[in-house]
Design a protein around this motif. Structure first.
Motif, PDB file in Angstrom:
ATOM      1  N   GLY A  56       0.811  -1.217   0.000  1.00  0.00           N
ATOM      2  CA  GLY A  56       0.000   0.000   0.000  1.00  0.00           C
ATOM      3  C   GLY A  56       0.837   1.256   0.000  1.00  0.00           C
ATOM      4  N   ARG A  57       1.884   1.265   0.801  1.00  0.00           N
ATOM      5  CA  ARG A  57       2.730   2.460   0.875  1.00  0.00           C
ATOM      6  C   ARG A  57       3.499   2.678  -0.426  1.00  0.00           C
ATOM      7  NH1 ARG A  57       3.499   0.438   6.474  1.00  0.00           N
ATOM      8  NH2 ARG A  57       2.203   1.764   7.809  1.00  0.00           N
ATOM      9  N   PHE A  58       3.823   1.599  -1.120  1.00  0.00           N
ATOM     10  CA  PHE A  58       4.473   1.754  -2.423  1.00  0.00           C
ATOM     11  C   PHE A  58       3.513   2.379  -3.432  1.00  0.00           C
ATOM     12  CE2 PHE A  58       5.658   0.018  -6.651  1.00  0.00           C
ATOM     13  CZ  PHE A  58       6.884   0.669  -6.789  1.00  0.00           C
ATOM     14  N   LYS A  61       3.475   6.026  -2.758  1.00  0.00           N
ATOM     15  CA  LYS A  61       4.712   6.682  -3.207  1.00  0.00           C
ATOM     16  C   LYS A  61       4.699   6.927  -4.712  1.00  0.00           C
ATOM     17  CE  LYS A  61       8.666   5.106  -1.656  1.00  0.00           C
ATOM     18  NZ  LYS A  61       9.898   4.269  -1.530  1.00  0.00           N
ATOM     19  N   VAL A  62       4.303   5.909  -5.481  1.00  0.00           N
ATOM     20  CA  VAL A  62       4.288   6.053  -6.940  1.00  0.00           C
ATOM     21  C   VAL A  62       3.255   7.095  -7.369  1.00  0.00           C
ATOM     22  CG1 VAL A  62       3.800   4.887  -9.126  1.00  0.00           C
ATOM     23  CG2 VAL A  62       5.148   3.729  -7.367  1.00  0.00           C
ATOM     24  N   LEU A  63       2.074   7.062  -6.754  1.00  0.00           N
ATOM     25  CA  LEU A  63       1.033   8.025  -7.122  1.00  0.00           C
ATOM     26  C   LEU A  63       1.450   9.452  -6.781  1.00  0.00           C
ATOM     27  CD1 LEU A  63      -2.210   6.113  -6.059  1.00  0.00           C
ATOM     28  CD2 LEU A  63      -1.446   6.595  -8.391  1.00  0.00           C
ATOM     29  N   LYS A  64       2.073   9.639  -5.622  1.00  0.00           N
ATOM     30  CA  LYS A  64       2.539  10.982  -5.263  1.00  0.00           C
ATOM     31  C   LYS A  64       3.625  11.450  -6.223  1.00  0.00           C
ATOM     32  CE  LYS A  64       1.345  11.338  -0.367  1.00  0.00           C
ATOM     33  NZ  LYS A  64       1.837  11.619   1.009  1.00  0.00           N
ATOM     34  N   TYR A  65       4.500  10.541  -6.601  1.00  0.00           N
ATOM     35  CA  TYR A  65       5.581  10.908  -7.528  1.00  0.00           C
ATOM     36  C   TYR A  65       5.008  11.328  -8.878  1.00  0.00           C
ATOM     37  CZ  TYR A  65       9.888  10.646 -10.242  1.00  0.00           C
ATOM     38  OH  TYR A  65      10.964  10.956 -11.043  1.00  0.00           O
ATOM     39  N   VAL A 166      -3.341  11.997  -2.335  1.00  0.00           N
ATOM     40  CA  VAL A 166      -3.249  10.561  -2.066  1.00  0.00           C
ATOM     41  C   VAL A 166      -3.148  10.354  -0.563  1.00  0.00           C
ATOM     42  CG1 VAL A 166      -2.019   8.419  -2.578  1.00  0.00           C
ATOM     43  CG2 VAL A 166      -1.925  10.325  -4.203  1.00  0.00           C
ATOM     44  N   PHE A 167      -3.856   9.343  -0.048  1.00  0.00           N
ATOM     45  CA  PHE A 167      -3.715   9.025   1.371  1.00  0.00           C
ATOM     46  C   PHE A 167      -3.763   7.518   1.574  1.00  0.00           C
ATOM     47  CE2 PHE A 167      -8.308   9.315   0.786  1.00  0.00           C
ATOM     48  CZ  PHE A 167      -8.813   8.274   1.560  1.00  0.00           C
TER      49      PHE A 167
END
Length: 265
Positions: A56-58, A61-65, A166-167
């Motif tokens: 989930g955290r990955f 990270k990708v969506l925020k990037y 994103v959360f």
């Protein structure tokens, strides 16, 4: 309108290849910006076969990037080996990425330091001193600023689409849905066991959350016998489907397309 989608932390659990995982997350980003989704929530889907939290955290990270404009990425993310295949994702080419045209007044910026009522930020080129407002979330390192008024703003206040938030929600789907219901969201579940969408009159307010299941479990399996109690509408967007299962990324494109055509989102 606040338009949210919710996907499970196990969204990419059926793929071991990091390239494919990265690419599939990119498909989610592309679908969301195409239809102006303002929020993407990743909910914890407990599964003993996987590191569900790590997956989930990955995704986050990708969506925020990918949502962060190219001019800010090197500063905001630095060198990160887990993002080494980020180049397989197609560019978003949304208004907040086409900075020469749109970002003359509003910009994404990276927080350098905090001083009481102000932040010092940079857009990768210039540094700004901006006022902290209610739009600022404590600890957030990437913010949106109004250069003219020198303050932090909520991107939803901008008169054109400026990307998504994103959360990650680590308490699980039932708690998240109950929380969204208390906050006045119209909640739409998607499932092959739902009502046929063409026969369902969907009327929602200005806050909509659209929920998707995982590669291995649908919403009915996740939520138990009273699963329909969590939703205002529980729909099937592909009645009489000719495949055993529809992948989550496919379901997102199908669902958002149909809801958009029917003026729900």
């Amino acid at each position: 309108m606040q338009k949210m989608i919710l996907i499970p932390s196990t969204f990419t659990s059926d793929e071991k290849n990091l390239i494919i995982r990265t690419y599939k997350i990119g498909l989610i980003a592309r679908a969301c910006v195409t239809f102006g989704i303002t929020d993407i929530g990743i909910y914890y889907d407990p599964d003993p076969k996987f590191d569900s939290h790590g997956l989930g955290r990955f995704i986050v990270k990708v969506l925020k990037y990918i949502n962060t404009p190219p001019y800010l990425r090197k500063i905001a993310f630095g060198r990160d080996d887990s993002l080494r295949y980020i180049g397989v994702i197609e560019p978003l080419k949304t208004p907040h990425h086409l900075n020469k045209i749109y970002s003359t007044r509003y910009k994404y910026a990276y927080v350098l330091s905090k001083r009481k009522s102000h932040l010092y930020v940079t857009d990768g080129d210039k540094k700004y001193k901006v006022k902290i407002t209610s739009a600022y979330k404590v600890g957030e390192r990437i913010v949106v600023i109004d250069i003219r008024e020198k303050k932090i703003i909520d991107k939803k206040q901008i008169p054109y689409y400026f990307g998504f938030d994103v959360f990650y929600y680590n308490k699980g789907l039932p708690t998240l849905l109950n929380d969204l219901k208390r906050r006045g969201f119209c909640i739409i579940g998607t499932s092959k066991y739902g009502s046929i969408v063409s026969q369902t009159k969907i009327k929602c307010n200005k806050k909509i959350a659209i929920v998707f299941g995982s590669p291995y479990r649908g919403l009915r399996e996740m939520l138990g016998e009273k699963y329909k109690d969590f939703f205002d509408f529980f729909i099937n967007v592909v009645p009489d489907q000719k495949v055993e299962t529809i992948r989550t990324e496919e379901a997102i494109f199908y669902t958002l397309s149909i809801l958009h055509i029917n003026s729900v989102i």
